[in-house]
Design a protein around this motif. Sequence first.
Motif, PDB file in Angstrom:
ATOM      1  N   GLY A  62       0.800  -1.226   0.000  1.00 28.31           N
ATOM      2  CA  GLY A  62       0.000   0.000   0.000  1.00 28.31           C
ATOM      3  C   GLY A  62       0.826   1.265   0.000  1.00 28.31           C
ATOM      4  O   GLY A  62       0.289   2.355   0.223  1.00 28.31           O
ATOM      5  N   ASP A 217      -1.752   7.641   4.582  1.00 29.33           N
ATOM      6  CA  ASP A 217      -2.446   7.078   3.409  1.00 29.33           C
ATOM      7  C   ASP A 217      -2.068   5.614   3.209  1.00 29.33           C
ATOM      8  O   ASP A 217      -2.918   4.783   2.867  1.00 29.33           O
ATOM      9  N   ARG A 221      -4.429   1.589   3.048  1.00 31.00           N
ATOM     10  CA  ARG A 221      -4.582   0.897   1.767  1.00 31.00           C
ATOM     11  C   ARG A 221      -4.475  -0.617   1.989  1.00 31.00           C
ATOM     12  O   ARG A 221      -3.881  -1.072   2.962  1.00 31.00           O
ATOM     13  N   TRP A 256      -6.877  -5.815   4.441  1.00 29.88           N
ATOM     14  CA  TRP A 256      -7.240  -4.389   4.400  1.00 29.88           C
ATOM     15  C   TRP A 256      -7.864  -4.027   5.737  1.00 29.88           C
ATOM     16  O   TRP A 256      -8.966  -4.482   6.066  1.00 29.88           O
TER      17      TRP A 256
END
Length: 372
Positions: A62, A217, A221, A256
């Motif tokens: 990610g 971020d 992911r 996830w």
Amino acid sequence: TLENVSKNYLPQIGINAQATYQSDVTRLNIDQSSLPFKLNVPSVNKDQYKATVDVSQLVWDGGATSSQKKMAIANSEVNKQRIDVNLYAVKDKVNQIYFGILAVDEQLGIIGLTEKNLQSNRDVVISMLKNGVAMQSDADLLDVELLSLDQNRITQKALRKAYLQMLSLFIHQPLADNVELEKPLETNLSFGNISRPELQLYASQMEALKTQNYAIDAKNRPKLALFAQGGYGRPGLNMMEDQFKLFGIAGVKLSWNFGGLYTKKNEQKLIDANISNLQIERETFLFNTGLELTKEQSEIQKMKDLLSKDDDIIRLRARVKSSGESRYKNGTYQMNELIRDINNESLARQTKALHEIQYLMNIQNYKQIQGK
């Protein structure tokens, strides 16, 4: 470190072993009363054993590794800039010691000139004393002044030695007591430009804060990985076969975690607040530095103005002293008055020497405040 972060994509290998005892196991409860024959239904022992070798290969994380690399580089730059800021503070102390030694050297030089002046007048007094036109007390007064100069010279030499020892500690080099230091040349200043290492530190800290957004971020992911497991145990993959068997599993794993989404907004707000505080700190630093430059520029101009008057004062003091020497020889001037004139001329020369050193130091301070 950056090197450790770069190893995130290397295969991960682990060895595991376990032995367990269960209170119950899986059983097949089949009603055999209606069957013409009896089935042999296998059962599993409650004690089970397993040893495995697990291998996983990260395919995509990610962007976590990429963000960690950026953060490692940014933090490394922050540490480097902190070292530069600390060295800047050391350089300022070295400048103070260096100019302190120059000031002492000027004082020693003036002590030497004053001593020659006093000794010359003492020779005149001794000659006059032999001719019966002077008193012994006049020679005694001059001897007292010469002894005072010797005391002052001892004090200044001790101070110089102490400064040299401190300077030696800063530069990690031995310095002899008789080492001569050069005066820095007077240079033209570029007023207003600031290139202090603190500004680079603020910039690197700003970049380090921004890289934290990449990490936020990345952790929100999905992550994709390959895995494989090989092992030996009882039971194997067939739970109904109560024997020690080799077994193996391989596959793809997608994970996830959505928990980070709950705090993502607050984490980004915290980063934005830290960036805003850092910007305010930077602007405050620039403002205070500008004030220091303005003050130092005023000091430089003041020293220029004072130096422009020093030569005239020395010239007039020398004239008064020469006049006093002539009047003393003619018997119309007292020795204590002549000594006062000699000391006043010496003081004028000391003042000029200190103004020169202070002027050069102000120029160096200005450049130091600028970061040059």
